[in-house]
Design an enzyme around this catalytic site. Structure first.
Site, mmCIF file in Angstrom:
data_model
loop_
_atom_site.group_PDB
_atom_site.id
_atom_site.type_symbol
_atom_site.label_atom_id
_atom_site.label_comp_id
_atom_site.label_asym_id
_atom_site.label_seq_id
_atom_site.Cartn_x
_atom_site.Cartn_y
_atom_site.Cartn_z
ATOM 1 N N GLY A 220 0.822 -1.208 0.000
ATOM 2 C CA GLY A 220 0.000 0.000 0.000
ATOM 3 C C GLY A 220 0.851 1.251 0.000
ATOM 4 O O GLY A 220 2.055 1.195 -0.258
ATOM 5 N N ASN A 221 0.231 2.380 0.259
ATOM 6 C CA ASN A 221 0.972 3.636 0.334
ATOM 7 C C ASN A 221 0.368 4.514 1.431
ATOM 8 O O ASN A 221 -0.640 4.152 2.034
ATOM 9 C CB ASN A 221 0.984 4.342 -1.018
ATOM 10 C CG ASN A 221 -0.415 4.640 -1.500
ATOM 11 O OD1 ASN A 221 -1.115 5.461 -0.925
ATOM 12 N ND2 ASN A 221 -0.848 3.943 -2.544
ATOM 13 N N ARG A 222 0.971 5.664 1.646
ATOM 14 C CA ARG A 222 0.612 6.480 2.815
ATOM 15 C C ARG A 222 -0.463 7.519 2.540
ATOM 16 O O ARG A 222 -0.690 8.397 3.355
ATOM 17 C CB ARG A 222 1.870 7.169 3.355
ATOM 18 C CG ARG A 222 2.856 6.177 3.939
ATOM 19 C CD ARG A 222 4.176 6.846 4.254
ATOM 20 N NE ARG A 222 4.023 8.015 5.090
ATOM 21 C CZ ARG A 222 4.882 9.010 5.153
ATOM 22 N NH1 ARG A 222 5.964 8.984 4.406
ATOM 23 N NH2 ARG A 222 4.671 10.036 5.941
ATOM 24 N N SER A 223 -1.122 7.448 1.400
ATOM 25 C CA SER A 223 -2.112 8.480 1.091
ATOM 26 C C SER A 223 -3.277 8.419 2.081
ATOM 27 O O SER A 223 -3.851 7.362 2.333
ATOM 28 C CB SER A 223 -2.634 8.273 -0.326
ATOM 29 O OG SER A 223 -3.654 9.197 -0.581
ATOM 30 N N ALA A 287 -3.684 7.788 -4.872
ATOM 31 C CA ALA A 287 -2.348 7.244 -5.106
ATOM 32 C C ALA A 287 -2.547 5.790 -5.523
ATOM 33 O O ALA A 287 -2.976 4.960 -4.730
ATOM 34 C CB ALA A 287 -1.514 7.336 -3.837
#
Ligand code: CTP
Length: 414
Positions: A220-223, A287
């Site tokens: 995943g990502n930090r958005s 994102a």
């Protein structure tokens, strides 16, 4: 004599009229009133006679700190049926019943609230609440369309439990979200009487996709989704019909927005293509993971004794922004994207704009304070026509409004 109306940010408090219609959701308007009052605004409650069947006059007067009148015959010497509307900075009607929407659309004025609506020249927000059948009736649809065409913001009702056992579209959105929307409308000042996105359908993606490895793990990502939610909120405050495609966000549902939840990039692509079919503008603020694991383990991946773990093989995800830019579901559809860059921000942004084929690209530098999880942002909006619009460091909503200015101008010109 009053001076020019200015955006709320430049004043200590605004004069807000809270019109309350006769529906069970009238009790939620108490919370809305409290929020306005606690934020330093001067609120006057104007309940209809039927609203008083649900919540009594004493409650409105106590919460607002001033008498709550219903009819035009009280304090006639002050000419309240004209003065309240004339001096308001914002009129918000919550809940707005089908009857009130009809009266407002046709200019009927048989009580204090409907008189106020006729004399007000400030922004007007209606937050309807009623049974789904009433909301969907052609009469209500036409009344809503008339009000929106005239510049009023008519919030889409939320979906959920209605009075009694039935569920459907018709619930009053959460008071805190109606408050947020009103705050946006007030912050735009007199410009908010022009709902420049009224009649437009905009699609916004928000958050970050997650690509599962096994039932408990993902890439995943930090958005946080805050920028996408700010875009959805501001578009709704400017009168747009908004579809918000939210990937793994943990934020309260914005008022008046159709929310669709997605998980992976592939799911987001499907949702974007579906929603974009009749959209005037699509803004990809999510994102999106560029890659996903080739294999998904249906059971949790376990350690194999002392053995080194197997490498995770990845495959490319579809580039949604490039695809919708190339296909354009409608002629003149406007497509915008976001790019977070660490180096050569503008040069990389320009190259990305050309590569993706979109009309607008919001480029921001990733760094401390900026972008992920924060409520502020600083960016440059690059346009395919070569223009550059710098957006100074500030709330994500300000950036959202700048982007909608650029979108609205282009849609109007097209
Ligand atoms: N985007 C998309 N689909 C993808 C990846 C990104 O629609 N598979 C969109 C994002 O929503 C964003 C824009 O493309 O609006 C730019 O995202 P970014 O990750 O910066 O673009 P990439 O093409 O992945 O560029 P880079 O090689 O710099 O990672």
């Amino acid at each position: 004599m009053r001076g020019e109306r200015q955006p709320m940010a430049e004043r200590s408090g605004a004069r807000v009229v809270l019109g309350v219609g006769g529906g069970i959701a009238a009790y939620k308007a108490c919370e809305l009133l409290r929020r306005f009052a606690e934020s330093g605004h001067e609120v006057r409650a104007v309940p209809t006679a039927s609203a008083l069947h649900f919540v009594g006059e004493a409650t409105w007067s106590a919460l607002s700190g001033r008498p709550a009148a219903t009819e035009v015959w009280e304090h006639v010497e002050d000419v309240p049926h004209v003065r309240i509307g004339q001096t308001a900075d914002l009129v918000v009607v919550a809940p707005a019943t089908a009857d009130l929407l009809a009266k407002a659309a046709h200019g009927l004025a048989d009580d204090l609230l409907t008189n106020t609506l006729l004399t007000a020249r400030c922004p007007v927000v209606f937050a309807p609440a009623m049974h789904t059948e009433m909301w969907e009736h052609p009469a209500t649809r036409e009344n809503v369309a008339t009000l929106r065409r005239r510049g009023a913001v008519v919030v889409e009702p939320a979906v959920g439990r209605l009075t009694g056992v039935d569920t459907g579209k018709g619930r009053l959105p959460d008071p805190s979200e109606i408050y947020e929307l009103c705050r946006r409308v007030l912050a735009r000042g007199p410009a908010a009487t022009v709902s420049d996105l009224a009649g437009r359908h905009v699609v916004v993606s928000a958050g970050g996709t997650r690509e599962p490895l096994d039932p408990v793990r993902f890439l995943g990502n930090r958005s946080s989704g805050k920028q996408g939610y700010a875009l959805a909120r501001t578009a709704a405050a400017r009168g747009a019909r908004v579809t918000l495609l939210a990937a793994n966000t943990d934020l309260p549902d914005p008022a008046g927005v159709d929310l669709v939840r997605v998980g992976t990039a592939v799911q987001l692509r499907e949702a974007v293509l579906k929603a974009a079919a009749d959209a005037d503008a699509v803004v990809m603020a999510a994102a999106v993971a560029d890659f996903r694991p080739v294999d998904y383990a249906t059971g949790k991946i376990k350690k194999q004794g002392d053995r080194e773990p197997d490498p995770v093989r990845l495959t490319r995800n579809p580039d949604i922004l490039a695809e919708i830019s190339a296909t354009r579901a409608r002629p003149g559809q406007l497509v915008a994207g976001f790019a977070a860059e660490t180096d050569d921000v503008l040069a990389n942004g320009r190259a990305k704009l050309a590569r993706k084929g979109c009309d607008l690209l919001v480029v921001n530098e990733v760094g401390e304070r900026k972008t992920f999880g924060s409520a502020e942002n600083e960016a440059v909006v690059l346009a395919a026509d070569g223009t550059e619009t710098p957006v100074p460091y500030g709330p994500k909503e300000a950036l959202a409004d700048t982007l909608w200015d650029l979108v609205a101008r282009r849609l109007d010109a097209g």
